[in-house]
Write a protein that holds these residues in place. Structure first.
Motif, PDB file in Angstrom:
ATOM      1  N   LYS A  64       0.845  -1.194   0.000  1.00 59.38           N
ATOM      2  CA  LYS A  64       0.000   0.000   0.000  1.00 59.38           C
ATOM      3  C   LYS A  64       0.875   1.237   0.000  1.00 59.38           C
ATOM      4  O   LYS A  64       1.783   1.373   0.820  1.00 59.38           O
ATOM      5  N   LYS A  68      -3.301   2.907  -0.829  1.00 55.62           N
ATOM      6  CA  LYS A  68      -3.797   2.237  -2.038  1.00 55.62           C
ATOM      7  C   LYS A  68      -2.884   1.069  -2.385  1.00 55.62           C
ATOM      8  O   LYS A  68      -1.662   1.229  -2.383  1.00 55.62           O
ATOM      9  N   ASP A  69      -3.499  -0.081  -2.687  1.00 56.64           N
ATOM     10  CA  ASP A  69      -2.688  -1.245  -3.051  1.00 56.64           C
ATOM     11  C   ASP A  69      -2.166  -1.088  -4.479  1.00 56.64           C
ATOM     12  O   ASP A  69      -2.928  -1.178  -5.441  1.00 56.64           O
TER      13      ASP A  69
END
Ligand SMILES: Nc1ncnc2c1ncn2[C@@H]1O[C@H](COP(=O)(O)OP(=O)(O)OP(=O)(O)O)[C@@H](O)[C@H]1O
Ligand SMILES: [Mg+2]
Length: 223
Positions: A64, A68-69
């Motif tokens: 992440k 956000k991945d």
């Protein structure tokens, strides 16, 4: 800024002798500061950095970046992320042979303004390059000078994260320390991650990550 969970990178997936270049890495990194990654040759340092900067897709796990991945985003989104947020100094400098040192830096810039030229020159000077070297092509520069041009090129776009793989490998002691001093200052308002096998250049890091055989064998907060 980075939150890494159970990250693994397996090369030669199909073969019988699968190679775990990264093996279940867990790591969290802050928004700013100087991070050193140290470990013997083949321990997975470059692979970790390539995965974090989304140049390589890991076999397993989550990375992440700002919540956000980035392992599951689309290629286009990944390119934008790399262009806007990340800067790289590779183990090899990859300068364009037919361009001068200065142009090699400017070509990475998003817009070619007077200010960009001034910034490029300032970085080069800080990194110990002389005016006479600005107009030289890479073939006329030493390995260490090329390496410093590559560092200036990575800095020019004000990345949020600067990844540097062995940025001092071809530098003498004095220049190595100077480069590290500049990267330290640069890390006041961004994250700078430096991979090296030279422990002596890492005296001033905020976080030191030790790698061994694809695993993190230690994380220390520095001074
Ligand atoms: N593209 C590849 N295909 C197959 N195996 C690879 C590949 N890249 C790296 N490896 C293997 O993965 C392991 C980790 O490599 P990596 O380049 O991440 O190490 P490193 O710590 O950066 O080493 P060095 O200090 O020599 O640069 C090594 O065993 C290497 O042989
Ligand atoms: Mg490497």
């Amino acid at each position: 800024m980075f939150e890494i969970k159970n990250l693994s990178m397996i090369y030669d997936m199909e073969s019988d002798d699968k190679l775990y270049a990264l093996d279940g890495i867990n790591l969290e990194l802050p928004d700013t500061g100087l991070v050193g990654i140290i470990g013997p040759s083949g321990s997975g340092k470059s692979t970790l950095m390539y995965c974090m900067s989304s140049l390589k897709k890991p076999s397993e796990g989550v990375i992440k970046y700002k919540d956000k991945d980035i392992t599951s985003i689309k290629d286009r989104e990944r390119e934008v992320l790399r262009r806007k947020e990340f800067g790289f100094v590779f183990q090899k400098h990859y300068l364009v042979p037919y361009m001068s040192a200065l142009d090699n830096i400017l070509v990475a810039g998003t817009d070619s303004t007077e200010e960009l030229v001034e910034n490029a020159k300032t970085y080069m000077k800080q990194l110990g390059l002389k005016e006479a070297e600005f107009r030289k092509k890479p073939a006329k520069l030493s390995g260490g000078q090329c390496q410093r041009v590559a560092i200036a090129r990575a800095m020019i776009n004000n990345p949020k994260v600067l990844f540097a793989d062995e940025p001092t490998a071809s530098l003498d002691h004095e220049n190595s320390f100077n480069v590290m001093k500049i990267l330290k200052k640069y890390s006041n308002d961004r994250l700078v991650i430096v991979v090296t096998h030279d422990r002596t250049v890492l005296s001033d890091v905020d976080i030191l990550i030790e790698m061994w055989d694809g695993k993190i064998s230690g994380v220390n907060s520095g001074n």
